[in-house]
Design a protein around this motif. Structure first.
Motif, PDB file in Angstrom:
ATOM      1  N   TRP A 113       0.783  -1.233   0.000  1.00  0.00           N
ATOM      2  CA  TRP A 113       0.000   0.000   0.000  1.00  0.00           C
ATOM      3  C   TRP A 113       0.814   1.280   0.000  1.00  0.00           C
ATOM      4  O   TRP A 113       0.247   2.351  -0.208  1.00  0.00           O
ATOM      5  CB  TRP A 113      -0.950  -0.007   1.207  1.00  0.00           C
ATOM      6  N   VAL A 114       2.129   1.234   0.196  1.00  0.00           N
ATOM      7  CA  VAL A 114       2.945   2.447   0.207  1.00  0.00           C
ATOM      8  C   VAL A 114       3.735   2.519  -1.099  1.00  0.00           C
ATOM      9  O   VAL A 114       4.421   1.559  -1.474  1.00  0.00           O
ATOM     10  CB  VAL A 114       3.904   2.469   1.418  1.00  0.00           C
ATOM     11  N   LEU A 115       3.651   3.664  -1.776  1.00  0.00           N
ATOM     12  CA  LEU A 115       4.322   3.823  -3.066  1.00  0.00           C
ATOM     13  C   LEU A 115       5.829   3.670  -2.969  1.00  0.00           C
ATOM     14  O   LEU A 115       6.469   3.147  -3.881  1.00  0.00           O
ATOM     15  CB  LEU A 115       3.987   5.199  -3.651  1.00  0.00           C
ATOM     16  N   ALA A 116       6.410   4.113  -1.886  1.00  0.00           N
ATOM     17  CA  ALA A 116       7.865   4.078  -1.752  1.00  0.00           C
ATOM     18  C   ALA A 116       8.404   2.658  -1.680  1.00  0.00           C
ATOM     19  O   ALA A 116       9.612   2.453  -1.882  1.00  0.00           O
ATOM     20  CB  ALA A 116       8.297   4.856  -0.507  1.00  0.00           C
ATOM     21  N   PHE A 117       7.569   1.665  -1.417  1.00  0.00           N
ATOM     22  CA  PHE A 117       8.042   0.294  -1.236  1.00  0.00           C
ATOM     23  C   PHE A 117       7.418  -0.692  -2.227  1.00  0.00           C
ATOM     24  O   PHE A 117       7.611  -1.898  -2.084  1.00  0.00           O
ATOM     25  CB  PHE A 117       7.727  -0.179   0.189  1.00  0.00           C
ATOM     26  N   ASP A 118       6.676  -0.220  -3.217  1.00  0.00           N
ATOM     27  CA  ASP A 118       6.016  -1.152  -4.144  1.00  0.00           C
ATOM     28  C   ASP A 118       6.853  -1.460  -5.373  1.00  0.00           C
ATOM     29  O   ASP A 118       6.398  -2.172  -6.269  1.00  0.00           O
ATOM     30  CB  ASP A 118       4.662  -0.593  -4.564  1.00  0.00           C
ATOM     31  N   GLU A 119       8.072  -0.898  -5.445  1.00  0.00           N
ATOM     32  CA  GLU A 119       9.017  -1.163  -6.534  1.00  0.00           C
ATOM     33  C   GLU A 119       8.447  -0.762  -7.898  1.00  0.00           C
ATOM     34  O   GLU A 119       8.838  -1.306  -8.926  1.00  0.00           O
ATOM     35  CB  GLU A 119       9.424  -2.642  -6.558  1.00  0.00           C
ATOM     36  N   GLY A 120       7.518   0.177  -7.889  1.00  0.00           N
ATOM     37  CA  GLY A 120       6.971   0.693  -9.141  1.00  0.00           C
ATOM     38  C   GLY A 120       6.009  -0.225  -9.847  1.00  0.00           C
ATOM     39  O   GLY A 120       5.687   0.007 -11.020  1.00  0.00           O
ATOM     40  N   HIS A 121       5.487  -1.254  -9.170  1.00  0.00           N
ATOM     41  CA  HIS A 121       4.624  -2.225  -9.846  1.00  0.00           C
ATOM     42  C   HIS A 121       3.201  -1.716 -10.042  1.00  0.00           C
ATOM     43  O   HIS A 121       2.463  -2.288 -10.844  1.00  0.00           O
ATOM     44  CB  HIS A 121       4.592  -3.536  -9.060  1.00  0.00           C
ATOM     45  N   ARG A 122       2.793  -0.681  -9.312  1.00  0.00           N
ATOM     46  CA  ARG A 122       1.431  -0.194  -9.477  1.00  0.00           C
ATOM     47  C   ARG A 122       1.369   1.060 -10.333  1.00  0.00           C
ATOM     48  O   ARG A 122       0.292   1.610 -10.554  1.00  0.00           O
ATOM     49  CB  ARG A 122       0.781   0.066  -8.115  1.00  0.00           C
ATOM     50  N   TRP A 123       2.493   1.546 -10.818  1.00  0.00           N
ATOM     51  CA  TRP A 123       2.559   2.645 -11.791  1.00  0.00           C
ATOM     52  C   TRP A 123       1.793   3.871 -11.311  1.00  0.00           C
ATOM     53  O   TRP A 123       1.179   4.594 -12.097  1.00  0.00           O
ATOM     54  CB  TRP A 123       2.012   2.197 -13.148  1.00  0.00           C
ATOM     55  N   GLY A 124       1.769   4.099  -9.999  1.00  0.00           N
ATOM     56  CA  GLY A 124       1.112   5.281  -9.459  1.00  0.00           C
ATOM     57  C   GLY A 124      -0.373   5.157  -9.262  1.00  0.00           C
ATOM     58  O   GLY A 124      -1.008   6.096  -8.779  1.00  0.00           O
ATOM     59  N   HIS A 125      -0.970   4.022  -9.616  1.00  0.00           N
ATOM     60  CA  HIS A 125      -2.413   3.841  -9.434  1.00  0.00           C
ATOM     61  C   HIS A 125      -2.671   3.389  -7.998  1.00  0.00           C
ATOM     62  O   HIS A 125      -2.322   2.278  -7.607  1.00  0.00           O
ATOM     63  CB  HIS A 125      -2.958   2.797 -10.414  1.00  0.00           C
ATOM     64  N   MET A 126      -3.301   4.258  -7.225  1.00  0.00           N
ATOM     65  CA  MET A 126      -3.490   3.993  -5.808  1.00  0.00           C
ATOM     66  C   MET A 126      -4.877   3.477  -5.465  1.00  0.00           C
ATOM     67  O   MET A 126      -5.094   2.943  -4.383  1.00  0.00           O
ATOM     68  CB  MET A 126      -3.219   5.273  -5.013  1.00  0.00           C
ATOM     69  N   THR A 127      -5.857   3.660  -6.337  1.00  0.00           N
ATOM     70  CA  THR A 127      -7.228   3.250  -6.050  1.00  0.00           C
ATOM     71  C   THR A 127      -7.754   2.394  -7.192  1.00  0.00           C
ATOM     72  O   THR A 127      -7.087   2.212  -8.220  1.00  0.00           O
ATOM     73  CB  THR A 127      -8.136   4.472  -5.872  1.00  0.00           C
ATOM     74  N   THR A 128      -8.962   1.888  -7.001  1.00  0.00           N
ATOM     75  CA  THR A 128      -9.620   1.101  -8.040  1.00  0.00           C
ATOM     76  C   THR A 128     -10.390   1.976  -9.016  1.00  0.00           C
ATOM     77  O   THR A 128     -11.187   1.456  -9.805  1.00  0.00           O
ATOM     78  CB  THR A 128     -10.583   0.087  -7.398  1.00  0.00           C
ATOM     79  N   ASN A 129     -10.181   3.282  -8.991  1.00  0.00           N
ATOM     80  CA  ASN A 129     -10.883   4.175  -9.910  1.00  0.00           C
ATOM     81  C   ASN A 129     -10.561   3.870 -11.358  1.00  0.00           C
ATOM     82  O   ASN A 129     -11.325   4.222 -12.256  1.00  0.00           O
ATOM     83  CB  ASN A 129     -10.529   5.635  -9.602  1.00  0.00           C
TER      84      ASN A 129
END
Length: 308
Positions: A89-105
Motif C-alpha cells: 500500500w505504500v508507493l515508496a516500497f512497491d518497486e513501481g509495480h502499481r505505476w502510481g495507481h493507488m485506487t480502483t478508480n
C-alpha cells in the motif's frame, strides 16, 4: 491487481497455487478502502487523511515523516498500518509495480458507462455491457489516433504530465554533474532543496520517476542542461508505437440471422436425385409442395381483387 481488504480475496490469492503471486501477478491494496477501513476501526476522521498520505509517500523519507506523525497520535494506529504490509500500500516500497495507481478508480470509471444496466434481465444486461463497452473503447481508440496524428508520440496522459513538468524547469538549476556516469545534482530555487538524479539507473530523489516511470521535472532539467534527448528516458508503456496487427477470428463471429449454413460434405446418398419427387400435402400431386400450391396463390390474388 488492486483489490480492497476483504478476507475472501486474500484467501483466494493465498490459495491460488502461485498464479496470483509475484512475479506473475503483483497485487496492492486500494488506498481509498484502506482509509475507509481505518475510519471504521478507530472512528478518528482527523487521522484518515494522514493514513492516506502515508500510502501516497513516494520516498522513504516522506514515509518516515508521515508514519512518525501517526505513531505520535497512538501506537495502535501505527500497528494497524504495519499489519497491512508496506509493499501492498505504500508507493515508496512497491518497486513501481502499481505505476502510481493507488485506487480502483481505474476500473470503477467504467461504472459511468454501464449506468442503468444493473436492473436489466441477464440477457439484456450482457448485451448492454457488450455494446456500451465496445462503443467506449472505440471512441477512446479514435481519440488516441487523433492524438498520434497530431504529432505526439506518447499517450495523452504522458504528454500532459511532460508538458506540465517542462513548465517547472526554469525553477531548477544544475548543481553538480557527472556526464559520463549520468549522475547529476539539481537544486530547486523555491526551497533550496538538492536532489540527485541518476539517469543510468532511472532514479531520482523525488520518487516520481521510480513510481510512475514518467519523466519528472528534475530529469527534464538535467536533459535540458546537458542537451540530452529526454525521449530516451520515457518508458515504452507510454509510447504509441504500432504493435502487432490483430486479425479477427472468423470462427468467433456472431451467428447471422436465418437458418445455419450447411457445413457437411455431401455424397451420393445426400443427392436430391436419390430422393423421391415432391408431393403436395394438400392435393397429393407431384411437382410442387404445400407452400407452392398453385390454387392458394390464385385464391389469394382473387381475394385481393374482390376487396378492392
Amino acid at each position: 491487481m488492486i483489490p480492497d481488504q476483504h478476507e475472501p480475496i486474500q484467501v483466494a490469492v493465498n490459495h491460488s497455487g502461485g498464479d496470483w503471486q509475484p512475479p506473475r501477478t503483483w497485487w496492492m491494496f486500494c488506498t481509498r478502502y484502506i482509509g475507509s477501513n481505518f475510519l471504521r476501526a478507530f472512528k478518528v476522521p482527523h487521522l484518515q487523511k494522514l493514513v492516506v498520505n502515508i500510502g501516497y509517500s513516494r520516498t522513504v523519507e516522506e514515509y518516515n515523516i508521515n508514519y512518525k506523525r501517526l505513531e505520535e497520535q497512538g501506537e495502535a494506529y501505527a500497528r494497524w498500518c504495519d499489519a497491512i504490509g508496506l509493499r501492498h500500500w505504500v508507493l515508496a516500497f512497491d518497486e513501481g509495480h502499481r505505476w502510481g495507481h493507488m485506487t480502483t478508480n481505474l476500473v470503477e470509471c467504467i461504472n459511468s458507462v454501464l449506468k442503468g444496466a444493473r436492473n436489466l434481465p441477464v440477457l439484456a444486461l450482457v448485451r448492454a455491457t457488450y455494446y456500451r463497452l465496445n462503443e467506449h473503447f472505440t471512441r477512446k481508440s479514435a481519440e488516441t489516433h487523433e492524438h498520434k496524428h497530431a504529432g505526439f508520440n506518447y499517450s495523452v496522459f504522458a504528454q500532459q504530465r511532460i508538458e506540465a513538468n517542462m513548465q517547472c524547469v526554469g525553477n531548477i538549476v544544475m548543481h553538480r554533474f557527472d556526464r559520463r556516469n549520468e549522475v547529476f545534482e539539481v537544486r530547486e530555487m523555491s526551497n533550496e532543496k538538492v536532489l540527485v538524479v541518476d539517469l543510468a539507473q532511472r532514479l531520482c530523489d523525488c520518487g516520481h520517476f521510480e513510481v510512475e516511470r514518467l519523466l519528472c521535472r528534475h530529469i527534464i532539467a538535467c536533459c535540458t542542461n546537458q542537451r540530452l534527448d529526454w525521449q530516451l528516458y520515457v518508458h515504452d508503456v507510454y509510447r504509441m508505437t504500432e504493435g502487432p496487427t490483430l486479425v479477427a477470428n472468423p470462427a468467433l463471429r456472431r451467428t447471422s440471422k436465418g437458418r445455419p449454413k450447411l457445413t457437411q460434405y455431401l455424397n451420393e446418398m445426400d443427392s436430391r436425385d436419390m430422393c423421391g419427387p415432391r408431393i403436395c400435402r394438400l392435393c397429393g400431386r407431384q411437382g410442387h409442395s404445400q407452400s407452392r400450391y398453385p390454387q392458394c396463390a390464385g385464391l389469394s390474388g382473387a381475394g385481393d381483387d374482390g376487396g378492392s
